[in-house]
Design an enzyme around this catalytic site. Structure first.
Site, PDB file in Angstrom:
ATOM      1  N   SER A  27       0.861  -1.178   0.000  1.00 22.95           N
ATOM      2  CA  SER A  27       0.000   0.000   0.000  1.00 22.95           C
ATOM      3  C   SER A  27       0.897   1.227   0.000  1.00 22.95           C
ATOM      4  O   SER A  27       2.099   1.135   0.283  1.00 22.95           O
ATOM      5  CB  SER A  27      -0.870  -0.012   1.258  1.00 22.95           C
ATOM      6  OG  SER A  27      -1.461   1.246   1.503  1.00 22.95           O
ATOM      7  N   TYR A  60      -2.855  -0.641  10.670  1.00 24.58           N
ATOM      8  CA  TYR A  60      -2.876  -0.954   9.237  1.00 24.58           C
ATOM      9  C   TYR A  60      -1.570  -0.536   8.571  1.00 24.58           C
ATOM     10  O   TYR A  60      -0.957  -1.316   7.831  1.00 24.58           O
ATOM     11  CB  TYR A  60      -4.047  -0.253   8.552  1.00 24.58           C
ATOM     12  CG  TYR A  60      -4.008  -0.404   7.049  1.00 24.58           C
ATOM     13  CD1 TYR A  60      -4.313  -1.624   6.454  1.00 24.58           C
ATOM     14  CD2 TYR A  60      -3.636   0.666   6.231  1.00 24.58           C
ATOM     15  CE1 TYR A  60      -4.254  -1.778   5.072  1.00 24.58           C
ATOM     16  CE2 TYR A  60      -3.583   0.525   4.856  1.00 24.58           C
ATOM     17  CZ  TYR A  60      -3.893  -0.705   4.283  1.00 24.58           C
ATOM     18  OH  TYR A  60      -3.815  -0.844   2.910  1.00 24.58           O
TER      19      TYR A  60
END
Length: 269
Positions: A138, A151
């Site tokens: 990501s 996260y």
């Protein structure tokens, strides 16, 4: 039978990737939780593209699920030439107020199952001196992200782990790639853990790609045997610019910006 294994395959990037690879005549092994969606997608892809699309229904946020996927692939005598660890979830908000059980399930999915699948399928690839692994990171792989702390940490782990594997397994002819999308039009931000005021701030006005655009970039990066690819030119530029600053500075800027947008005051007492 040679197959490409995709986790998180029934929606978003995973589904778009499955469609793209099927068009290129890849036989598929799709993994996700929803068996009905898996059945429908496999039936559609097989009929449309003249390939064999199989599935394993599994919840990779549960301990032992990755091992079950591997064992089932052995029972079916499938040879996984391409492993795409795409399945992931996130959470937004203040860490101390977030659901601890949910965050731990996220680490199980984003990290534990990813590591397990790499560990189980790599020896076969090494033995054949052929195969590819794509671990989906990501933009958060490159920056600490206050109010998405767990996260972002999980995706920074994916980045470090994958880049290490890339170099370890080059001598064996195994291609390992870190693929990092930015914000994508999927249901990622629609979950209970992300659909809150902090999550809405993250996506407000952000540069966004469609899942089809991201999947196409992944396939093209695989074709070019890239070892790291950041999806979207704007996202790649952001990472390049961010490398000029310290983590401490970036983290402070991110936190202050999010608090300002939330109208959230920090007490000095």
């Amino acid at each position: 039978m040679n197959v490409s294994l995709i986790t998180g395959a029934t929606s978003g990037i995973g589904e778009s990737l499955a469609r793209g690879l099927a068009e290129r005549k890849h036989n598929l092994l799709l993994v996700a939780r929803n068996e009905q969606k898996l059945q429908q997608l496999c039936r559609h892809l097989s009929g449309k593209n003249g390939i064999v699309a199989q599935y394993i229904a599994a919840d990779l946020s549960q301990p032992g699920a990755a091992e079950q996927v591997f064992e089932e692939s052995l029972k079916r005598r499938l040879v996984v030439n391409l492993l795409v660890n795409n399945a992931a979830i996130g959470s937004s908000g203040e860490f101390a107020k977030n659901d601890l059980h949910g965050d731990l399930k996220m680490l199980q999915l984003n990290n534990d199952s990813l590591v397990t699948l790499c560990r189980l399928f790599l020896p076969e690839m090494i033995g054949r001196r052929n195969g590819s692994i794509v671990n989906v990171g990501s933009l958060a792989s490159f920056f600490p992200s206050p109010y998405m702390a767990v996260y972002a940490a999980s995706k920074m782990f994916v980045r470090s782990f994958t880049q290490s594997l890339t170099e370890e397994y080059k001598p064996y002819g195994v291609h390992v790639m870190l693929f990092c999308p930015g914000l994508t039009t999927t249901n990622f931000m629609s979950t209970t853990a992300n659909d809150n005021d902090w999550g809405k701030i993250l996506v407000k006005g952000a540069y966004t790609q469609t899942s089809d655009q991201v999947a196409l970039e992944m396939i093209q990066a695989l074709d070019r045997k890239k070892t790291i690819h950041i999806s979207g030119k704007r996202n790649a530029l952001l990472v390049k610019m961010g490398s000029l600053f310290s983590y401490a500075m970036i983290t402070k800027i991110f936190a202050e910006r999010k608090r300002k947008q939330m109208g959230f005051a920090v007490s000095n007492q």
